[in-house]
Enzyme design. Structure first.
Site, PDB file in Angstrom:
ATOM      1  N   ARG A  19       0.760  -1.289  -0.130  1.00 31.88           N
ATOM      2  CA  ARG A  19      -0.015  -0.002   0.275  1.00 31.88           C
ATOM      3  C   ARG A  19       0.801   1.563  -0.058  1.00 31.88           C
ATOM      4  NH1 ARG A  19      -0.523   4.647   2.340  1.00 31.88           N
ATOM      5  NH2 ARG A  19      -0.202   3.877   4.393  1.00 31.88           N
ATOM      6  N   HIS A 213       6.810   4.178  12.490  1.00 28.15           N
ATOM      7  CA  HIS A 213       6.856   4.215  10.877  1.00 28.15           C
ATOM      8  C   HIS A 213       7.827   5.123  10.514  1.00 28.15           C
ATOM      9  CE1 HIS A 213       4.502   3.619   7.023  1.00 28.15           C
ATOM     10  NE2 HIS A 213       5.268   4.735   6.769  1.00 28.15           N
ATOM     11  N   CYS A 246       7.475  10.020  -0.202  1.00 28.67           N
ATOM     12  CA  CYS A 246       6.603  10.985   0.107  1.00 28.67           C
ATOM     13  C   CYS A 246       6.387  12.024  -0.960  1.00 28.67           C
ATOM     14  CB  CYS A 246       6.757  11.439   1.350  1.00 28.67           C
ATOM     15  SG  CYS A 246       5.872  13.063   1.890  1.00 28.67           S
TER      16      CYS A 246
HETATM   17 MG    MG Z   1       5.760   5.524   4.746  1.00 26.25          MG
END
Ligand code: MG
Length: 311
Positions: A19, A213, A246
């Site tokens: 994901r 994370h 990101c």
């Molecule tokens: Mg990440």
């Protein structure tokens, strides 16, 4: 003799590659390859996999096939921990229809990222999630809450720990069972990790509710992971091959690579339930099958030099 007393005996690795990883890669994989990737990850012993995102298909084209993918994976849903991201009630409805037993919501600690990524304010997005979380909990689902930009944000700079705690408190009050603390642009250093965990603890949020994370943009992911474990964290997010990044931090390299995390954990004598060789074979298979660039340092070293594999 190395004293392991401060470290957990076992850690749960929460695999986000299918994901979070694929969402931020330029290539879009076929549904069949995605399904096979999840099966291989599970077969290698990964205990929890985030497999899809039920966002509007046109907003994240790489994950537009979530419904079809879950149809392929449905035989595994009752026996394995799999989750999917849901941005709103419509996404939750799709996840429920697919038979998911766990979903995740994606909150932000900062207004700038909430605006850029969710097109909403922090409070506005939490308001939407509140209903989604309660509905999911009522339906018997587990709900994971991500908080992004927990340490620093590209627009706002250093993020006050109190902002993260506020969001975490709200998510937990609504029924979230696990909070994943995201260093979305990968700048955090170990002292900041301890400060954030202490800030959460001082407001009554136990380490047992938390996952970490980390992204490796500044090379800190494994140091931060070790620090978090020494502080009592036992759930760690990572991504096969270090896939991901990101979109709002152009230089942000991938998530912490699962292979590198497992190499460290097994080196420390920490149990993961994962067969490292099968994990390595999975990332090697993925790169050969898809052309995706593997960024795991251990995978690159071991696949590129068979003598090291054997030694
Ligand atoms: Mg990440």
């Amino acid at each position: 003799m190395f004293d392991r007393s401060g470290l957990p005996k076992a850690v749960t690795i929460y695999e986000v590659g299918p994901r979070d990883g694929l969402q931020n890669e330029a290539l879009t994989l076929s549904t069949d390859i995605k399904a096979e990737l999840v099966r291989r990850l599970i077969n290698s012993g990964i205990p929890a996999v985030e497999v899809a995102s039920f966002v509007r298909p046109d907003t994240v084209p790489a994950l537009a096939d979530a419904d079809e993918l879950l149809t392929q994976l449905s035989p595994l849903l009752s026996s394995h921990r799999m989750s999917a991201l849901v941005p709103n009630q419509r996404g939750l409805d799709r996840a429920l229809h697919a038979g998911m037993r766990e979903v995740a919501v994606f909150a932000s600690a900062t207004e700038s990222f909430a605006k850029a990524n969710l097109n909403n304010s922090v409070a506005g997005s939490l308001e939407i999630y509140s209903h989604v979380i309660k509905t999911a909990v009522d339906a018997g689902l587990r709900v994971r809450g991500y908080i992004s930009m927990c340490f620093r944000d590209p627009w706002e700079g250093t993020v006050a720990a109190g902002k993260v705690v506020d969001v975490a408190e709200r998510l937990l009050a609504d029924g979230v069972t696990e909070i994943s603390l995201g260093d979305t642009i990968g700048t955090a250093t170990p002292g900041e990790v301890i400060e954030l965990l202490n800030a959460l603890d001082s407001r009554g949020i136990s380490r047992s509710l938390l996952a970490v994370h980390f992204h490796d943009t500044y090379g800190q992911a494994l140091s931060n992971t070790l620090t978090a474990m020494l502080e009592g964290i036992t759930t760690i997010d990572s991504s096969i091959g270090g896939l991901g990044g990101c979109p709002f931090a152009k230089s942000a390299t991938g998530n912490l690579a699962t292979e590198d995390l497992v190499w460290q954990l097994h080196g420390l004598g920490i149990s993961t339930g994962i067969n490292f060789d099968e994990l390595l074979a999975t990332s090697n298979w993925l790169s050969e099958k898809s052309g995706l660039k593997i960024r795991s340092k251990s995978a690159i070293a071991l696949v590129g030099n068979s003598r090291l594999v054997e030694s």
